[in-house]
Write a protein that holds these residues in place. Sequence first.
Motif, PDB file in Angstrom:
ATOM      1  N   VAL A  36       0.834  -1.204   0.000  1.00 59.44           N
ATOM      2  CA  VAL A  36       0.000   0.000   0.000  1.00 59.44           C
ATOM      3  C   VAL A  36       0.867   1.252   0.000  1.00 59.44           C
ATOM      4  O   VAL A  36       0.605   2.218  -0.733  1.00 59.44           O
ATOM      5  CB  VAL A  36      -0.959  -0.002   1.211  1.00 59.44           C
ATOM      6  CG1 VAL A  36      -1.650   1.350   1.358  1.00 59.44           C
ATOM      7  CG2 VAL A  36      -2.002  -1.104   1.051  1.00 59.44           C
ATOM      8  N   ALA A  37       1.924   1.256   0.817  1.00 58.08           N
ATOM      9  CA  ALA A  37       2.827   2.415   0.851  1.00 58.08           C
ATOM     10  C   ALA A  37       3.513   2.612  -0.490  1.00 58.08           C
ATOM     11  O   ALA A  37       3.697   3.746  -0.953  1.00 58.08           O
ATOM     12  CB  ALA A  37       3.869   2.229   1.951  1.00 58.08           C
ATOM     13  N   ALA A  38       3.890   1.509  -1.144  1.00 51.14           N
ATOM     14  CA  ALA A  38       4.551   1.615  -2.449  1.00 51.14           C
ATOM     15  C   ALA A  38       3.655   2.306  -3.463  1.00 51.14           C
ATOM     16  O   ALA A  38       4.093   3.185  -4.214  1.00 51.14           O
ATOM     17  CB  ALA A  38       4.936   0.217  -2.951  1.00 51.14           C
ATOM     18  N   VAL A  39       2.388   1.922  -3.485  1.00 48.89           N
ATOM     19  CA  VAL A  39       1.450   2.537  -4.421  1.00 48.89           C
ATOM     20  C   VAL A  39       1.166   3.986  -4.047  1.00 48.89           C
ATOM     21  O   VAL A  39       1.169   4.886  -4.897  1.00 48.89           O
ATOM     22  CB  VAL A  39       0.150   1.716  -4.487  1.00 48.89           C
ATOM     23  CG1 VAL A  39      -0.962   2.492  -5.196  1.00 48.89           C
ATOM     24  CG2 VAL A  39       0.394   0.390  -5.210  1.00 48.89           C
ATOM     25  N   SER A  40       0.926   4.239  -2.772  1.00 51.78           N
ATOM     26  CA  SER A  40       0.547   5.580  -2.334  1.00 51.78           C
ATOM     27  C   SER A  40       1.648   6.609  -2.532  1.00 51.78           C
ATOM     28  O   SER A  40       1.387   7.741  -2.955  1.00 51.78           O
ATOM     29  CB  SER A  40       0.129   5.547  -0.856  1.00 51.78           C
ATOM     30  OG  SER A  40      -0.987   4.706  -0.661  1.00 51.78           O
ATOM     31  N   THR A  41       2.880   6.218  -2.228  1.00 55.37           N
ATOM     32  CA  THR A  41       3.982   7.195  -2.288  1.00 55.37           C
ATOM     33  C   THR A  41       4.542   7.393  -3.693  1.00 55.37           C
ATOM     34  O   THR A  41       5.364   8.296  -3.906  1.00 55.37           O
ATOM     35  CB  THR A  41       5.130   6.774  -1.349  1.00 55.37           C
ATOM     36  OG1 THR A  41       5.585   5.459  -1.709  1.00 55.37           O
ATOM     37  CG2 THR A  41       4.665   6.774   0.096  1.00 55.37           C
ATOM     38  N   THR A  42       4.115   6.579  -4.635  1.00 54.77           N
ATOM     39  CA  THR A  42       4.581   6.755  -6.017  1.00 54.77           C
ATOM     40  C   THR A  42       3.531   7.415  -6.909  1.00 54.77           C
ATOM     41  O   THR A  42       3.720   7.488  -8.131  1.00 54.77           O
ATOM     42  CB  THR A  42       5.002   5.403  -6.634  1.00 54.77           C
ATOM     43  OG1 THR A  42       3.925   4.462  -6.518  1.00 54.77           O
ATOM     44  CG2 THR A  42       6.236   4.845  -5.948  1.00 54.77           C
ATOM     45  N   VAL A 157       6.188   2.613   6.818  1.00 57.92           N
ATOM     46  CA  VAL A 157       7.254   3.601   7.026  1.00 57.92           C
ATOM     47  C   VAL A 157       8.480   3.230   6.209  1.00 57.92           C
ATOM     48  O   VAL A 157       9.070   4.061   5.493  1.00 57.92           O
ATOM     49  CB  VAL A 157       7.628   3.696   8.516  1.00 57.92           C
ATOM     50  CG1 VAL A 157       8.851   4.580   8.705  1.00 57.92           C
ATOM     51  CG2 VAL A 157       6.463   4.247   9.331  1.00 57.92           C
ATOM     52  N   ALA A 158       8.871   1.949   6.286  1.00 57.15           N
ATOM     53  CA  ALA A 158      10.060   1.499   5.551  1.00 57.15           C
ATOM     54  C   ALA A 158       9.878   1.679   4.040  1.00 57.15           C
ATOM     55  O   ALA A 158      10.793   2.135   3.341  1.00 57.15           O
ATOM     56  CB  ALA A 158      10.348   0.035   5.881  1.00 57.15           C
ATOM     57  N   ALA A 159       8.693   1.340   3.546  1.00 55.18           N
ATOM     58  CA  ALA A 159       8.439   1.464   2.108  1.00 55.18           C
ATOM     59  C   ALA A 159       8.430   2.925   1.668  1.00 55.18           C
ATOM     60  O   ALA A 159       8.926   3.269   0.585  1.00 55.18           O
ATOM     61  CB  ALA A 159       7.116   0.791   1.756  1.00 55.18           C
ATOM     62  N   ALA A 160       7.858   3.804   2.489  1.00 49.80           N
ATOM     63  CA  ALA A 160       7.843   5.227   2.151  1.00 49.80           C
ATOM     64  C   ALA A 160       9.257   5.808   2.124  1.00 49.80           C
ATOM     65  O   ALA A 160       9.602   6.604   1.242  1.00 49.80           O
ATOM     66  CB  ALA A 160       6.975   5.994   3.150  1.00 49.80           C
ATOM     67  N   LEU A 161      10.077   5.398   3.088  1.00 48.71           N
ATOM     68  CA  LEU A 161      11.471   5.867   3.101  1.00 48.71           C
ATOM     69  C   LEU A 161      12.243   5.331   1.897  1.00 48.71           C
ATOM     70  O   LEU A 161      13.108   6.026   1.345  1.00 48.71           O
ATOM     71  CB  LEU A 161      12.149   5.442   4.403  1.00 48.71           C
ATOM     72  CG  LEU A 161      11.629   6.115   5.674  1.00 48.71           C
ATOM     73  CD1 LEU A 161      12.299   5.535   6.909  1.00 48.71           C
ATOM     74  CD2 LEU A 161      11.827   7.632   5.613  1.00 48.71           C
ATOM     75  N   LEU A 162      11.914   4.106   1.470  1.00 47.93           N
ATOM     76  CA  LEU A 162      12.535   3.560   0.269  1.00 47.93           C
ATOM     77  C   LEU A 162      12.164   4.383  -0.963  1.00 47.93           C
ATOM     78  O   LEU A 162      13.021   4.687  -1.810  1.00 47.93           O
ATOM     79  CB  LEU A 162      12.112   2.101   0.074  1.00 47.93           C
ATOM     80  CG  LEU A 162      12.595   1.417  -1.211  1.00 47.93           C
ATOM     81  CD1 LEU A 162      14.120   1.454  -1.324  1.00 47.93           C
ATOM     82  CD2 LEU A 162      12.102  -0.022  -1.271  1.00 47.93           C
ATOM     83  N   THR A 176      11.830   1.793  -8.606  1.00 53.15           N
ATOM     84  CA  THR A 176      11.350   1.918  -7.225  1.00 53.15           C
ATOM     85  C   THR A 176      10.311   0.852  -6.928  1.00 53.15           C
ATOM     86  O   THR A 176      10.371   0.156  -5.895  1.00 53.15           O
ATOM     87  CB  THR A 176      10.741   3.316  -7.003  1.00 53.15           C
ATOM     88  OG1 THR A 176      11.722   4.314  -7.277  1.00 53.15           O
ATOM     89  CG2 THR A 176      10.250   3.475  -5.569  1.00 53.15           C
ATOM     90  N   LEU A 177       9.327   0.691  -7.805  1.00 48.57           N
ATOM     91  CA  LEU A 177       8.276  -0.300  -7.578  1.00 48.57           C
ATOM     92  C   LEU A 177       8.811  -1.730  -7.680  1.00 48.57           C
ATOM     93  O   LEU A 177       8.292  -2.640  -7.017  1.00 48.57           O
ATOM     94  CB  LEU A 177       7.136  -0.079  -8.571  1.00 48.57           C
ATOM     95  CG  LEU A 177       6.262   1.147  -8.262  1.00 48.57           C
ATOM     96  CD1 LEU A 177       5.272   1.418  -9.388  1.00 48.57           C
ATOM     97  CD2 LEU A 177       5.514   0.958  -6.942  1.00 48.57           C
ATOM     98  N   THR A 178       9.844  -1.947  -8.467  1.00 54.18           N
ATOM     99  CA  THR A 178      10.473  -3.267  -8.512  1.00 54.18           C
ATOM    100  C   THR A 178      11.107  -3.609  -7.168  1.00 54.18           C
ATOM    101  O   THR A 178      10.977  -4.736  -6.667  1.00 54.18           O
ATOM    102  CB  THR A 178      11.543  -3.315  -9.625  1.00 54.18           C
ATOM    103  OG1 THR A 178      10.911  -3.090 -10.890  1.00 54.18           O
ATOM    104  CG2 THR A 178      12.247  -4.676  -9.647  1.00 54.18           C
ATOM    105  N   ALA A 179      11.794  -2.632  -6.579  1.00 60.47           N
ATOM    106  CA  ALA A 179      12.392  -2.850  -5.257  1.00 60.47           C
ATOM    107  C   ALA A 179      11.316  -3.116  -4.211  1.00 60.47           C
ATOM    108  O   ALA A 179      11.460  -4.001  -3.351  1.00 60.47           O
ATOM    109  CB  ALA A 179      13.235  -1.635  -4.861  1.00 60.47           C
ATOM    110  N   GLN A 180      10.208  -2.372  -4.288  1.00 60.48           N
ATOM    111  CA  GLN A 180       9.108  -2.586  -3.338  1.00 60.48           C
ATOM    112  C   GLN A 180       8.495  -3.970  -3.526  1.00 60.48           C
ATOM    113  O   GLN A 180       8.178  -4.670  -2.559  1.00 60.48           O
ATOM    114  CB  GLN A 180       8.027  -1.507  -3.546  1.00 60.48           C
ATOM    115  CG  GLN A 180       8.493  -0.069  -3.458  1.00 60.48           C
ATOM    116  CD  GLN A 180       8.619   0.438  -2.038  1.00 60.48           C
ATOM    117  OE1 GLN A 180       8.714  -0.335  -1.095  1.00 60.48           O
ATOM    118  NE2 GLN A 180       8.613   1.754  -1.870  1.00 60.48           N
ATOM    119  N   ALA A 181       8.318  -4.390  -4.785  1.00 62.25           N
ATOM    120  CA  ALA A 181       7.756  -5.715  -5.061  1.00 62.25           C
ATOM    121  C   ALA A 181       8.662  -6.814  -4.510  1.00 62.25           C
ATOM    122  O   ALA A 181       8.182  -7.837  -3.996  1.00 62.25           O
ATOM    123  CB  ALA A 181       7.557  -5.891  -6.563  1.00 62.25           C
ATOM    124  N   ALA A 182       9.982  -6.605  -4.617  1.00 59.38           N
ATOM    125  CA  ALA A 182      10.923  -7.590  -4.079  1.00 59.38           C
ATOM    126  C   ALA A 182      10.754  -7.737  -2.565  1.00 59.38           C
ATOM    127  O   ALA A 182      10.793  -8.859  -2.026  1.00 59.38           O
ATOM    128  CB  ALA A 182      12.354  -7.177  -4.419  1.00 59.38           C
TER     129      ALA A 182
END
Length: 404
Positions: A36-42, A157-162, A176-182
Amino acid sequence: MTAPLQTASRRTVRRSPLAPARRVAATVFAAQGTAVAAVSTTVPAVKERFGLSPQLMTVLVVAVALSAGVGSFVGLGVIRRLGLMAAMRAAVVASAVALLLIGWAPGQAAVAVSYCLFGLALGCIDVSANTRAAAVERHYGRSVFASFYAAWSTAGVAAALLTASAAHLGWGVEYTLTAQAALVLVLALTIRSHVLPVDPPSPVSDQAAGASELGRGLWARLAPFGLVLLVAYVIDSTVSSWSTLYLHQTLDTALSVAPLAYAAYQVGTVTGRAGADRLVRRIGPAAVIRAATLLTAAALVGLAAAPAWPYAILAAACTGLGVSALVPLCLASAGRLRPGATETVLARMNVFNYIGVLAGGAASGTLGSTGHFRLAYAIPAGLVLTLLATARFFNHPARAAGRA
């Protein structure tokens, strides 16, 4: 004599079959929080990469919520057919795949389909993870639900900082989204099968309770919790989906700094949820709901009036602190209404969840696209005060849980 007794007690806790179940549930919540953070912050980066208009971006956020509502009932079917563990694993993996598809989509149509897939996976995770969390809390016999949402927020928090770090390094949104998916896939690999003790027999069997309690009567009993959940997700959607764009567009903040509002919001929720279970046991759920309501209203006013990004980040953190206990308290209370049909009850609660996400995401996006993002935070500040009237409904379920 005390030390050996304490050591034996610790060994007993470690051997308890509840510990693996609690870890697995927390892992699934963490995976969902990351996704969710990955989608929201991108959102701003995706908007720029695909040349999406503010109106179309709002439509995509609404589409995610609609798809998640459908996914909640799809998840219910998967649980009944394949089992809870299989449903959780499949949904977490599907969310990671959706992140990859969003990042590497060749065009606007493909990215729209990818967002819808993400919503379906999100809904399936919701119903399966909350079902398992409710069962774990029921076996513990005390409030532990907030700890699962603390895992959700910590991962957020971790995903948003990433996302912020990747933007600072100049990464494209696809990387960025590839790293989050990993990260999500790594968490999926740690979801292990486990066994909970058999539930103690209920004084009223599921068959005897029958359709009447799972019909209109249940909807009426869910209504107070549903209202709190709806408003909580209006606020959550407004902050989660649009705070990054609010800082970037209204407060003229760089893309490397804008995601920090989301991170601060999740830091607030982590802080609140880390102590929410103890606070519920100490002062009772009704008092927690009232205090959370007042703090959230004040924080939203601060977010709406923020003159610059540091103030907005602080206000977002306070908003997260205030809203942190609302969702776990609602779901825990609702899940106790029908222990023998928890997944059905929570699927129904998700109706309120996604109505809130729809209302918050659509209204905030519409206001933001017309240059009125501040109103998107001022209006929910008044709405949240209506929750003061629902606080009394939380006392009975809490006492029931205490006797479990």
